[in-house]
Design a protein around this motif. Structure first.
Motif, PDB file in Angstrom:
ATOM      1  N   THR A   1       0.849  -1.185   0.000  1.00 55.06           N
ATOM      2  CA  THR A   1       0.000   0.000   0.000  1.00 55.06           C
ATOM      3  C   THR A   1       0.884   1.234   0.000  1.00 55.06           C
ATOM      4  O   THR A   1       1.926   1.276   0.654  1.00 55.06           O
ATOM      5  CB  THR A   1      -0.902   0.001   1.242  1.00 55.06           C
ATOM      6  OG1 THR A   1      -0.083  -0.094   2.426  1.00 55.06           O
ATOM      7  CG2 THR A   1      -1.867  -1.180   1.210  1.00 55.06           C
ATOM      8  N   ASP A   2       0.445   2.245  -0.722  1.00 56.50           N
ATOM      9  CA  ASP A   2       1.192   3.492  -0.763  1.00 56.50           C
ATOM     10  C   ASP A   2       1.040   4.214   0.566  1.00 56.50           C
ATOM     11  O   ASP A   2      -0.070   4.331   1.103  1.00 56.50           O
ATOM     12  CB  ASP A   2       0.683   4.368  -1.910  1.00 56.50           C
ATOM     13  CG  ASP A   2       1.073   3.809  -3.259  1.00 56.50           C
ATOM     14  OD1 ASP A   2       1.711   2.753  -3.280  1.00 56.50           O
ATOM     15  OD2 ASP A   2       0.728   4.425  -4.288  1.00 56.50           O
ATOM     16  N   ILE A   3       2.146   4.712   1.078  1.00 59.81           N
ATOM     17  CA  ILE A   3       2.133   5.384   2.370  1.00 59.81           C
ATOM     18  C   ILE A   3       2.678   6.790   2.209  1.00 59.81           C
ATOM     19  O   ILE A   3       3.536   7.045   1.358  1.00 59.81           O
ATOM     20  CB  ILE A   3       2.950   4.576   3.405  1.00 59.81           C
ATOM     21  CG1 ILE A   3       2.654   5.070   4.806  1.00 59.81           C
ATOM     22  CG2 ILE A   3       4.437   4.646   3.096  1.00 59.81           C
ATOM     23  CD1 ILE A   3       3.071   4.085   5.856  1.00 59.81           C
ATOM     24  N   LYS A   4       2.155   7.713   3.005  1.00 58.08           N
ATOM     25  CA  LYS A   4       2.557   9.113   2.903  1.00 58.08           C
ATOM     26  C   LYS A   4       3.560   9.430   4.000  1.00 58.08           C
ATOM     27  O   LYS A   4       3.366   9.101   5.167  1.00 58.08           O
ATOM     28  CB  LYS A   4       1.344  10.026   3.015  1.00 58.08           C
ATOM     29  CG  LYS A   4       0.373   9.902   1.842  1.00 58.08           C
ATOM     30  CD  LYS A   4      -0.772  10.878   1.959  1.00 58.08           C
ATOM     31  CE  LYS A   4      -1.733  10.751   0.779  1.00 58.08           C
ATOM     32  NZ  LYS A   4      -2.865  11.688   0.868  1.00 58.08           N
ATOM     33  N   LEU A   5       4.657  10.087   3.588  1.00 56.85           N
ATOM     34  CA  LEU A   5       5.715  10.499   4.497  1.00 56.85           C
ATOM     35  C   LEU A   5       5.845  12.021   4.466  1.00 56.85           C
ATOM     36  O   LEU A   5       5.329  12.671   3.543  1.00 56.85           O
ATOM     37  CB  LEU A   5       7.045   9.853   4.095  1.00 56.85           C
ATOM     38  CG  LEU A   5       7.119   8.322   4.167  1.00 56.85           C
ATOM     39  CD1 LEU A   5       8.463   7.850   3.622  1.00 56.85           C
ATOM     40  CD2 LEU A   5       6.919   7.829   5.585  1.00 56.85           C
ATOM     41  N   PRO A   6       6.546  12.617   5.434  1.00 59.08           N
ATOM     42  CA  PRO A   6       6.724  14.083   5.424  1.00 59.08           C
ATOM     43  C   PRO A   6       7.732  14.572   4.392  1.00 59.08           C
ATOM     44  O   PRO A   6       8.111  15.741   4.407  1.00 59.08           O
ATOM     45  CB  PRO A   6       7.217  14.383   6.843  1.00 59.08           C
ATOM     46  CG  PRO A   6       6.961  13.157   7.632  1.00 59.08           C
ATOM     47  CD  PRO A   6       7.034  12.024   6.674  1.00 59.08           C
ATOM     48  N   GLY A   7       8.194  13.702   3.499  1.00 60.21           N
ATOM     49  CA  GLY A   7       9.163  14.106   2.488  1.00 60.21           C
ATOM     50  C   GLY A   7       9.257  13.102   1.368  1.00 60.21           C
ATOM     51  O   GLY A   7       8.637  12.031   1.419  1.00 60.21           O
ATOM     52  N   LEU A   8      10.018  13.464   0.335  1.00 60.22           N
ATOM     53  CA  LEU A   8      10.179  12.619  -0.848  1.00 60.22           C
ATOM     54  C   LEU A   8      11.586  12.780  -1.406  1.00 60.22           C
ATOM     55  O   LEU A   8      12.269  13.782  -1.140  1.00 60.22           O
ATOM     56  CB  LEU A   8       9.183  13.007  -1.945  1.00 60.22           C
ATOM     57  CG  LEU A   8       7.730  12.566  -1.861  1.00 60.22           C
ATOM     58  CD1 LEU A   8       6.977  13.115  -3.062  1.00 60.22           C
ATOM     59  CD2 LEU A   8       7.605  11.064  -1.800  1.00 60.22           C
ATOM     60  N   PHE A   9      11.988  11.817  -2.214  1.00 56.10           N
ATOM     61  CA  PHE A   9      13.173  11.939  -3.061  1.00 56.10           C
ATOM     62  C   PHE A   9      12.706  11.939  -4.508  1.00 56.10           C
ATOM     63  O   PHE A   9      11.786  11.199  -4.880  1.00 56.10           O
ATOM     64  CB  PHE A   9      14.133  10.771  -2.840  1.00 56.10           C
ATOM     65  CG  PHE A   9      14.866  10.827  -1.536  1.00 56.10           C
ATOM     66  CD1 PHE A   9      16.040  11.552  -1.418  1.00 56.10           C
ATOM     67  CD2 PHE A   9      14.380  10.159  -0.422  1.00 56.10           C
ATOM     68  CE1 PHE A   9      16.728  11.602  -0.221  1.00 56.10           C
ATOM     69  CE2 PHE A   9      15.061  10.197   0.780  1.00 56.10           C
ATOM     70  CZ  PHE A   9      16.233  10.925   0.888  1.00 56.10           C
ATOM     71  N   ALA A  10      13.331  12.765  -5.328  1.00 54.51           N
ATOM     72  CA  ALA A  10      12.964  12.836  -6.742  1.00 54.51           C
ATOM     73  C   ALA A  10      14.196  13.223  -7.553  1.00 54.51           C
ATOM     74  O   ALA A  10      15.234  13.612  -7.000  1.00 54.51           O
ATOM     75  CB  ALA A  10      11.835  13.833  -6.971  1.00 54.51           C
ATOM     76  N   PHE A  11      14.076  13.119  -8.874  1.00 48.93           N
ATOM     77  CA  PHE A  11      15.184  13.403  -9.784  1.00 48.93           C
ATOM     78  C   PHE A  11      14.894  14.681 -10.565  1.00 48.93           C
ATOM     79  O   PHE A  11      13.795  14.863 -11.092  1.00 48.93           O
ATOM     80  CB  PHE A  11      15.397  12.232 -10.745  1.00 48.93           C
ATOM     81  CG  PHE A  11      15.781  10.951 -10.057  1.00 48.93           C
ATOM     82  CD1 PHE A  11      17.112  10.641  -9.829  1.00 48.93           C
ATOM     83  CD2 PHE A  11      14.811  10.062  -9.622  1.00 48.93           C
ATOM     84  CE1 PHE A  11      17.468   9.466  -9.187  1.00 48.93           C
ATOM     85  CE2 PHE A  11      15.157   8.886  -8.975  1.00 48.93           C
ATOM     86  CZ  PHE A  11      16.486   8.594  -8.759  1.00 48.93           C
ATOM     87  N   LYS A  12      15.896  15.528 -10.651  1.00 50.59           N
ATOM     88  CA  LYS A  12      15.726  16.816 -11.323  1.00 50.59           C
ATOM     89  C   LYS A  12      15.684  16.642 -12.837  1.00 50.59           C
ATOM     90  O   LYS A  12      16.557  15.985 -13.422  1.00 50.59           O
ATOM     91  CB  LYS A  12      16.876  17.748 -10.935  1.00 50.59           C
ATOM     92  CG  LYS A  12      16.791  19.127 -11.569  1.00 50.59           C
ATOM     93  CD  LYS A  12      17.931  20.000 -11.084  1.00 50.59           C
ATOM     94  CE  LYS A  12      17.929  21.351 -11.784  1.00 50.59           C
ATOM     95  NZ  LYS A  12      19.027  22.226 -11.324  1.00 50.59           N
ATOM     96  N   GLU A  13      14.668  17.236 -13.471  1.00 54.09           N
ATOM     97  CA  GLU A  13      14.529  17.189 -14.925  1.00 54.09           C
ATOM     98  C   GLU A  13      14.987  18.486 -15.583  1.00 54.09           C
ATOM     99  O   GLU A  13      15.575  18.478 -16.648  1.00 54.09           O
ATOM    100  CB  GLU A  13      13.066  16.911 -15.307  1.00 54.09           C
ATOM    101  CG  GLU A  13      12.655  15.461 -15.170  1.00 54.09           C
ATOM    102  CD  GLU A  13      13.322  14.576 -16.211  1.00 54.09           C
ATOM    103  OE1 GLU A  13      13.478  15.023 -17.366  1.00 54.09           O
ATOM    104  OE2 GLU A  13      13.703  13.450 -15.870  1.00 54.09           O
ATOM    105  N   GLY A  14      14.707  19.609 -14.966  1.00 55.39           N
ATOM    106  CA  GLY A  14      15.053  20.901 -15.561  1.00 55.39           C
ATOM    107  C   GLY A  14      14.030  21.949 -15.159  1.00 55.39           C
ATOM    108  O   GLY A  14      13.135  21.692 -14.346  1.00 55.39           O
ATOM    109  N   MET A  15      14.138  23.125 -15.755  1.00 59.49           N
ATOM    110  CA  MET A  15      13.233  24.226 -15.416  1.00 59.49           C
ATOM    111  C   MET A  15      12.224  24.466 -16.527  1.00 59.49           C
ATOM    112  O   MET A  15      12.460  24.137 -17.693  1.00 59.49           O
ATOM    113  CB  MET A  15      14.012  25.502 -15.100  1.00 59.49           C
ATOM    114  CG  MET A  15      14.863  25.401 -13.848  1.00 59.49           C
ATOM    115  SD  MET A  15      15.368  27.006 -13.181  1.00 59.49           S
ATOM    116  CE  MET A  15      13.811  27.666 -12.575  1.00 59.49           C
ATOM    117  N   ALA A  16      11.088  25.030 -16.123  1.00 61.03           N
ATOM    118  CA  ALA A  16      10.012  25.322 -17.069  1.00 61.03           C
ATOM    119  C   ALA A  16       9.235  26.528 -16.545  1.00 61.03           C
ATOM    120  O   ALA A  16       9.538  27.069 -15.471  1.00 61.03           O
ATOM    121  CB  ALA A  16       9.094  24.115 -17.246  1.00 61.03           C
ATOM    122  N   THR A  17       8.236  26.931 -17.311  1.00 52.40           N
ATOM    123  CA  THR A  17       7.362  28.029 -16.911  1.00 52.40           C
ATOM    124  C   THR A  17       5.961  27.487 -16.675  1.00 52.40           C
ATOM    125  O   THR A  17       5.409  26.786 -17.524  1.00 52.40           O
ATOM    126  CB  THR A  17       7.316  29.129 -17.989  1.00 52.40           C
ATOM    127  OG1 THR A  17       8.640  29.618 -18.214  1.00 52.40           O
ATOM    128  CG2 THR A  17       6.431  30.274 -17.547  1.00 52.40           C
TER     129      THR A  17
END
Length: 219
Positions: free
Chosen positions: A10-26
């Motif tokens: 089951t998906d669980i919610k935490l006070p934070g995440l890790f993710a990978f940077k893709e770049g910038m956008a508007t």
């Protein structure tokens, strides 16, 4: 991770995440304003260990992501991650220094909806490395004249002392290794979370190069 484990976890919610940077956008908000955002790619993270004060001396949730190939995994990795559903090791194993929510189990997947629109977070990442650089680039020195034989165009200038103490003091700004250090940016706003696209957008720039790993924790 096996399909059966993926279905039962089951998906669980935490006070934070890790993710990978893709770049910038508007991003254009409801008012039509253009907001500069950094796009972060979320990939499934699995809880691989739950650390407690009684057993480990501190509370934390260990997460694992992206399975390794068998030839690149050792026995210790395989044994440690077996309970979380990995056949071999994992490319990324990281910790969130938070207390695990009640009912959290090893093998549970972390939900991207741990963060939501409007959350204020702090982001940590490793800045881009620039190698060995001079004082103008590394410390923003002004330098000297660029003509008339000054021989002082991009040099640091005088760095010594008089007879006493007769040495260069520690901490003096010199040429050296620039970048490639851990940077934390506080009070960053989450602009949008897109679970169907596995994307998190945050306002403003984020330290690190493209595809680098960043940590986001709610403040």
């Amino acid at each position: 991770m096996s399909e059966e484990q993926e279905k039962t976890s089951t998906d669980i919610k935490l006070p934070g995440l890790f993710a990978f940077k893709e770049g910038m956008a508007t991003f254009y908000n409801e008012s039509g304003e253009a907001v500069p955002v950094t796009v972060l790619r979320y990939e499934p993270w699995v809880i691989s260990q739950i650390k407690t004060d009684a057993r480990d001396g501190y509370s934390a949730v260990q997460l694992a992501c992206q399975p390794k190939k068998k030839k690149n995994s050792n026995a210790a990795e395989k044994g440690h991650l077996k309970a979380s559903g990995f056949e071999n090791g994992a490319q990324y194993v990281r910790e969130l220094r938070v207390k695990a929510p009640e009912g959290t189990q090893v093998g549970a997947r972390v939900s991207i909806e741990s963060l939501s629109k409007g959350d204020i977070i702090k982001i940590s990442g490793v800045s881009k490395g620039h190698g060995f650089t001079g004082v103008l680039k590394r410390h923003n020195f002004q330098g000297g004249p660029g003509a008339h034989g000054s021989k002082f165009h991009r040099r640091p200038g005088s760095v010594g002392n008089r007879t006493w103490p007769g040495r260069v003091m520690p901490g003096k700004k010199f040429p050296g290794h620039y970048g490639d250090e851990s940077i934390t940016v506080k009070s960053v706003q989450v602009v949008k979370v897109m679970p169907e696209e596995n994307v998190v957008m945050v306002k403003g720039p984020v330290p690190g190069a493209r595809n680098s790993l960043v940590k986001m924790v709610r403040e």
